[in-house]
Scaffold this motif. Structure first.
Motif, short mmCIF file in Angstrom:
data_model
loop_
_atom_site.label_atom_id
_atom_site.label_comp_id
_atom_site.label_asym_id
_atom_site.label_seq_id
_atom_site.Cartn_x
_atom_site.Cartn_y
_atom_site.Cartn_z
N VAL A 210 -0.92 -4.21 -1.94
CA VAL A 210 -1.34 -2.81 -1.89
C VAL A 210 -0.84 -2.03 -3.10
O VAL A 210 -1.62 -1.46 -3.87
CB VAL A 210 -0.88 -2.13 -0.58
CG1 VAL A 210 -1.30 -0.65 -0.56
CG2 VAL A 210 -1.46 -2.85 0.63
N LEU A 211 0.47 -2.01 -3.30
CA LEU A 211 1.03 -1.19 -4.38
C LEU A 211 0.63 -1.71 -5.77
O LEU A 211 0.26 -0.92 -6.65
CB LEU A 211 2.56 -1.13 -4.26
CG LEU A 211 3.11 -0.39 -3.04
CD1 LEU A 211 4.63 -0.42 -3.05
CD2 LEU A 211 2.61 1.05 -2.98
N ALA A 212 0.72 -3.01 -5.98
CA ALA A 212 0.40 -3.57 -7.30
C ALA A 212 -1.04 -3.29 -7.72
O ALA A 212 -1.28 -2.82 -8.85
CB ALA A 212 0.71 -5.07 -7.33
N PRO A 213 -2.05 -3.55 -6.87
CA PRO A 213 -3.43 -3.25 -7.28
C PRO A 213 -3.67 -1.77 -7.58
O PRO A 213 -4.59 -1.43 -8.33
CB PRO A 213 -4.25 -3.71 -6.07
CG PRO A 213 -3.40 -4.68 -5.35
CD PRO A 213 -2.01 -4.22 -5.56
N LEU A 214 -2.85 -0.90 -6.98
CA LEU A 214 -3.02 0.54 -7.19
C LEU A 214 -2.24 1.06 -8.38
O LEU A 214 -2.25 2.25 -8.67
CB LEU A 214 -2.61 1.29 -5.92
CG LEU A 214 -3.49 1.03 -4.69
CD1 LEU A 214 -2.88 1.65 -3.45
CD2 LEU A 214 -4.90 1.56 -4.90
N GLY A 215 -1.52 0.16 -9.08
CA GLY A 215 -0.86 0.53 -10.31
C GLY A 215 0.60 0.93 -10.21
O GLY A 215 1.21 1.30 -11.21
N ALA A 216 1.20 0.86 -9.04
CA ALA A 216 2.59 1.28 -8.87
C ALA A 216 3.57 0.25 -9.42
O ALA A 216 3.30 -0.95 -9.40
CB ALA A 216 2.89 1.54 -7.40
N ASP A 217 4.70 0.74 -9.90
CA ASP A 217 5.83 -0.11 -10.26
C ASP A 217 6.67 -0.26 -8.99
O ASP A 217 7.24 0.71 -8.50
CB ASP A 217 6.64 0.55 -11.38
CG ASP A 217 7.94 -0.18 -11.69
OD1 ASP A 217 8.17 -1.27 -11.14
OD2 ASP A 217 8.74 0.37 -12.48
N ALA A 218 6.72 -1.46 -8.44
CA ALA A 218 7.46 -1.70 -7.19
C ALA A 218 8.73 -2.51 -7.43
O ALA A 218 9.29 -3.07 -6.48
CB ALA A 218 6.57 -2.41 -6.18
N SER A 219 9.21 -2.53 -8.66
CA SER A 219 10.44 -3.27 -8.94
C SER A 219 11.60 -2.64 -8.18
O SER A 219 11.66 -1.43 -8.00
CB SER A 219 10.74 -3.26 -10.44
OG SER A 219 10.87 -1.93 -10.92
N GLY A 220 12.51 -3.48 -7.71
CA GLY A 220 13.61 -2.99 -6.90
C GLY A 220 13.34 -3.06 -5.41
O GLY A 220 14.22 -2.78 -4.59
N SER A 221 12.11 -3.44 -5.04
CA SER A 221 11.80 -3.63 -3.62
C SER A 221 12.65 -4.78 -3.09
O SER A 221 13.03 -5.69 -3.83
CB SER A 221 10.32 -3.93 -3.43
OG SER A 221 9.54 -2.80 -3.77
N GLN A 222 12.95 -4.74 -1.80
CA GLN A 222 13.93 -5.70 -1.28
C GLN A 222 13.57 -6.21 0.11
O GLN A 222 12.85 -5.58 0.86
CB GLN A 222 15.31 -5.04 -1.23
CG GLN A 222 15.37 -3.77 -0.39
CD GLN A 222 16.68 -3.00 -0.58
OE1 GLN A 222 17.40 -3.17 -1.56
NE2 GLN A 222 17.00 -2.13 0.38
N PHE A 223 14.11 -7.39 0.40
CA PHE A 223 13.99 -8.05 1.71
C PHE A 223 12.52 -8.21 2.11
O PHE A 223 12.13 -7.94 3.25
CB PHE A 223 14.77 -7.27 2.78
CG PHE A 223 16.15 -6.86 2.33
CD1 PHE A 223 16.94 -7.71 1.55
CD2 PHE A 223 16.67 -5.61 2.65
CE1 PHE A 223 18.21 -7.33 1.12
CE2 PHE A 223 17.93 -5.21 2.23
CZ PHE A 223 18.69 -6.07 1.46
#
Length: 507
Positions: A210-223
């Motif tokens: 969801v987030l990646a295709p919409l262009g968001a930087d999701a680095s630091g996401s966990q678990f």
């Protein structure tokens, strides 16, 4: 082998039980045999409801990340196939996704099952059932368990067929398309840093799908990795450890938003860029602000323990706050009733994070709730604003506390209800006690400024032998003051363990 106590597995509109050994005093009662038999019963129930022969029925089954999930999914599939029903194994999924198998173009299921026990400990598991009109009601579950107990099933010569489908990817694609359409952009989240904490539940898909295709930087996401032993924290937006975990991730990564899901993704919470939690009253306020902009004057149905400040917030934005009973099915059914009777109601939402929107089948869907927030974030960015500004004027209590008092009486519901009825009579005679007239659960009493400046709600738990007491105050020491007013009444009841309330008053 001991007979299975099917009726004891019912938990409102769900099935819940102990699926794994490992905790003393909690013997396994949700066995593979029990799940197989319940699945057969669901097939028989579904055949009766649809008028189709078992051989014509198709059922989708998914599971969360629990350790017992694969075995119980296989047991459910075995029961349905034995009954002649064809099964699609959706593997790791979310509860909302399993409902969406019934209403998504290109799929033709008659029913679906989700193997989950939400945020409960690792040794628990359960089953949720859906048809195209929504989740099954308490009465439907009772009927299915009665069929399971009777065990009178026809076994056709030809068993049902079995196949598999990665439906969570289909579901996630649908979310992406909705967010793009609502925001008018292919990558509306470009420039945003958003972190997700899935708590090793089923919500990890949200990052890559969801987030990646919409262009968001999701680095630091966990678990994000599914692990049913929940080694880091319980996946639960109401849990303090869980919320502190996502809060820490937001601050450490200087993120614009933090997202946390429960195990099966039907609930969600968030954290703003300043590290402030958006859960309980705050997430209700946020979705209310969004929906009241889209649907001026709409009603917002909430559970019974929402704050006085939230009511003021909703009403000042032109909405109607309809406070109802706890229980996600209760608030959803009340919202549906209001719409049926002519009152526009766009959302039913609990402080637990269960949020169901009219535009989304009144399905309690944590990922969809977050999707609405993400669309609003993208819109606000164009105006130079951030999401936290929408709830900046929410009045929050200075103090709030919950006491969960055990009922020791054998018939705990009768004893608890008797206490509440007596308290209603008692409260009506007490000077300064303002009993809320429009209250659907237990008794809620307000106290004026200078006399506690807050309220208490005493109610009976939906399923457990517990009387929860919620107290909220806008004054320093107000919770203790209000507790002191109520304690002498509660202390008369010997079958109530009121030690926690006594400690508050005398401490």
């Amino acid at each position: 082998m001991a007979a299975i106590a099917f009726k004891k597995l019912q938990n409102g509109s769900d099935i819940r039980g102990v699926a794994l050994e490992g905790i003393e005093g909690q013997p396994v009662n949700l066995t593979e045999e029990a799940v197989t038999t319940i699945a057969k019963a669901f097939g028989a129930w579904l055949s009766k409801k649809t008028g189709k022969d078992a051989g014509q029925l198709k059922v989708a089954i998914g599971r969360d990340s629990r350790i017992s999930g694969p075995a119980l999914l296989a047991a459910a599939a075995k029961g349905l196939c034995t009954a002649g029903v064809s099964v699609t194994d959706c593997g790791l999924a979310s509860t909302p996704a399993m409902f969406m198998t019934l209403v998504t173009d290109g799929f033709s299921f008659d029913g679906s099952i989700m193997i989950t026990a939400s945020h409960l400990p690792f040794n628990r598991n359960g089953m949720k059932f859906f048809v195209a009109s929504g989740g099954l009601e308490k009465s439907d579950i009772a009927e299915i368990l009665a069929l399971a107990e009777a065990g009178d099933f026809l076994t056709p010569q030809t068993p049902g067929k079995m196949d598999a489908c990665d439906f969570i990817s289909v579901y996630a694609k649908g979310l992406v398309e909705k967010i793009r359409a609502a925001s008018g952009s292919e990558k509306p989240l470009e420039g945003f840093h958003i972190v997700v904490d899935a708590g090793n539940g089923g919500g990890g898909f949200f990052v890559d799908k969801v987030l990646a295709p919409l262009g968001a930087d999701a680095s630091g996401s966990q678990f994000l990795e599914p692990d049913g032993s929940f080694p880091n924290h319980i996946p639960n937006p109401e849990d303090k450890t869980a919320m502190e975990s996502i809060r820490g991730a937001v601050l450490a990564n200087h993120a614009d938003l933090g997202i946390i899901f429960d195990t099966d993704v039907d609930r969600a919470g968030a954290v703003d860029k300043n590290g402030r939690e958006i859960n309980r009253n705050r997430i209700i306020a946020l979705i209310s602000a969004i929906l009241l902009h889209e649907h001026p004057g709409t009603a917002i149905v909430t559970d019974s323990i929402t704050s006085s400040g939230l009511k003021t917030f909703i009403e000042e934005k032109g909405g109607i706050h309809h406070r109802f009973k706890r229980g996600y099915k209760n608030v959803i059914n009340e919202a549906i009733r209001l719409n049926r009777e002519g009152t526009d109601c766009q959302v039913a939402i609990e402080t637990s994070g269960h949020g169901a929107l009219k535009e989304n089948y009144f399905l309690d869907d944590g990922a969809y709730l977050i999707a609405k927030i993400l669309v609003q974030m993208a819109r606000l960015k164009k105006e130079g604003k951030t999401i936290d500004e929408l709830i900046a004027d929410l009045q929050e209590p200075l103090e709030a506390k919950e006491y969960r008092m055990k009922i020791l009486a054998e018939d705990f519901k009768e004893y608890g209800n008797r206490l509440i009825e007596a308290l209603k009579e008692y409260a009506a005679k007490q000077p300064g006690w303002q009993v809320e007239p429009n209250n659907y659960e237990g008794i809620r009493v307000k106290f004026a400024q200078g006399d506690g400046d807050g309220w208490f709600l005493l109610r009976l738990s939906l399923h457990d032998p517990i009387i929860p007491l919620n107290i909220e105050s806008n004054a320093q020491g107000g919770v203790k003051h209000i507790a002191g007013k109520l304690y002498p009444f509660v202390a008369q009841y010997e079958e109530i363990d009121s030690a926690c309330l006594q400690e508050e008053v005398q401490g």
